[in-house]
Design an enzyme around this catalytic site. Structure first.
Site, short mmCIF file in Angstrom:
data_model
loop_
_atom_site.label_atom_id
_atom_site.label_comp_id
_atom_site.label_asym_id
_atom_site.label_seq_id
_atom_site.Cartn_x
_atom_site.Cartn_y
_atom_site.Cartn_z
N ARG A 81 -42.83 -76.28 21.87
CA ARG A 81 -43.04 -74.47 21.20
C ARG A 81 -42.21 -73.70 22.46
NH1 ARG A 81 -48.71 -72.47 19.51
NH2 ARG A 81 -49.29 -72.36 22.39
N THR A 93 -41.25 -67.38 20.43
CA THR A 93 -41.18 -67.08 18.88
C THR A 93 -42.37 -68.54 18.62
OG1 THR A 93 -39.59 -69.41 18.26
CG2 THR A 93 -39.00 -67.52 18.21
N ASP A 121 -53.95 -75.68 27.64
CA ASP A 121 -52.70 -76.36 27.71
C ASP A 121 -52.70 -78.04 27.61
OD1 ASP A 121 -50.24 -77.64 28.10
OD2 ASP A 121 -49.21 -75.65 27.70
N ASP A 148 -50.30 -80.23 30.31
CA ASP A 148 -50.35 -79.70 31.44
C ASP A 148 -51.40 -80.80 31.65
OD1 ASP A 148 -48.30 -78.24 31.83
OD2 ASP A 148 -48.72 -76.28 31.05
C1 PRP Z 1 -47.89 -78.33 22.51
C2 PRP Z 1 -48.91 -79.50 21.51
C3 PRP Z 1 -48.47 -79.13 19.79
C4 PRP Z 1 -48.30 -77.56 20.11
C5 PRP Z 1 -48.63 -77.27 18.64
O1 PRP Z 1 -47.29 -78.67 22.65
O2 PRP Z 1 -48.93 -81.02 21.89
O3 PRP Z 1 -47.55 -80.88 20.26
O4 PRP Z 1 -47.89 -77.50 21.12
O5 PRP Z 1 -49.28 -76.40 18.79
P1 PRP Z 1 -48.17 -75.79 17.54
O6 PRP Z 1 -49.05 -76.26 16.43
O7 PRP Z 1 -48.52 -73.69 17.43
O8 PRP Z 1 -47.12 -75.90 17.07
P2 PRP Z 1 -46.20 -77.58 23.75
O9 PRP Z 1 -45.69 -77.44 22.51
O10 PRP Z 1 -47.09 -77.21 24.64
O11 PRP Z 1 -45.76 -79.66 24.27
P3 PRP Z 1 -45.88 -80.63 25.19
O12 PRP Z 1 -46.89 -81.55 24.92
O13 PRP Z 1 -44.61 -80.86 25.97
O14 PRP Z 1 -46.80 -79.43 25.99
N1 URA Z 2 -50.51 -75.98 22.55
C1 URA Z 2 -51.89 -76.84 23.41
O1 URA Z 2 -51.84 -77.24 24.81
N2 URA Z 2 -52.72 -75.69 23.30
C2 URA Z 2 -52.93 -74.52 22.79
O2 URA Z 2 -54.26 -73.76 22.63
C3 URA Z 2 -51.72 -74.58 21.77
C4 URA Z 2 -50.91 -75.22 21.48
#
Ligand code: PRP
Ligand code: URA
Length: 208
Positions: free
Chosen positions: A103, A107, A199, A202
């Site tokens: 993400r 944005t 998160d 993380d």
């Molecule tokens: C997180 C999560 C989803 C996304 C959800 O991933 O695992 O993929 O955010 O958010 P959305 O519904 O608003 O799109 P992130 O982008 O943080 O990536 P990561 O898994 O690499 O930490």
């Molecule tokens: N991605 C995450 O990991 N946590 C949230 O709450 C939203 C997006």
């Protein structure tokens, strides 16, 4: 209605420990695997069966096995990886595809960076997994990618959804079934689910 909140005492219990900010990385990972298995139990309820006969040590027994369906699990990187581990414990022969999305912090739009899917993905029932459905942007993009490759039977499994994410995915992909353990209150100004669990990536990988 294709958005299902799965309720079960084990799911509620494990989800509460998962949300706790004091839960360790190790336990967090184990809980994500367990919750994924519990959700998959429900999400696979309608897989078609065929009758079989097996020899027990005593006699013949009639039973059922899952019909020769081709199944695939597609985690959205990174956080979906650990959910896929749980699903594969139940469906060990499933092929695995990977879709990499992150993400954009400004944005909140998903940015695709990786995609590797089984060659015959269009012929498979696909279980897409990602623990968080926040704005729903990542889920919608992952499903778009799969549909562009010809996939017709897609099931999405997630742990926590925001109402905003639920409404967005249903508006864009009403033909997909979604299974979640919780629909939380809302998103905050940074696009995080409230109360959520923080998160997911993380916490799963200990990167913060
Ligand atoms: C997180 C999560 C989803 C996304 C959800 O991933 O695992 O993929 O955010 O958010 P959305 O519904 O608003 O799109 P992130 O982008 O943080 O990536 P990561 O898994 O690499 O930490
Ligand atoms: N991605 C995450 O990991 N946590 C949230 O709450 C939203 C997006």
């Amino acid at each position: 209605m294709s958005f299902f909140r799965v309720s079960h005492p084990l799911i509620e219990h494990k989800l509460s420990i998962l949300r706790d900010k004091n839960t360790s990385t190790k336990e967090f990972r184990e809980l994500v695997i367990e919750l994924s298995m519990l959700l998959a139990y429900e999400a696979t309820r309608y897989l078609p069966l065929e009758e079989v006969t097996v020899e027990t040590p005593i006699a013949q027994a009639k039973g059922y096995m899952i019909m020769g369906k081709k199944l695939s699990v597609v985690p959205i990187l990174r956080a979906g990886l650990i959910m896929a581990e749980g699903i594969l414990k139940l469906i060990p022969s499933a092929r695995v595809g990977h879709i990499g999305l992150y993400r954009d912090p400004e944005t909140l739009k998903p940015v695709p960076y990786y995609c590797k899917l089984p060659n015959d993905i269009r012929d498979r029932d696909v279980f897409v997994v990602d623990p968080m459905l926040a704005t729903g942007g990542s889920a919608v993009t992952a499903i778009d990618i799969l549909k562009e490759r010809g996939c017709k039977n897609i099931i999405f499994i997630s742990l926590i959804s925001a109402p905003e994410g639920r409404d967005f995915v249903l508006s864009r992909h009403p033909d997909v079934d979604f299974f979640v353990a919780s629909i939380d209150e809302r998103l905050n100004d940074h696009g995080y689910i409230v109360p959520g669990l923080g998160d997911a990536g993380d916490r799963l990988f200990g990167t913060k």
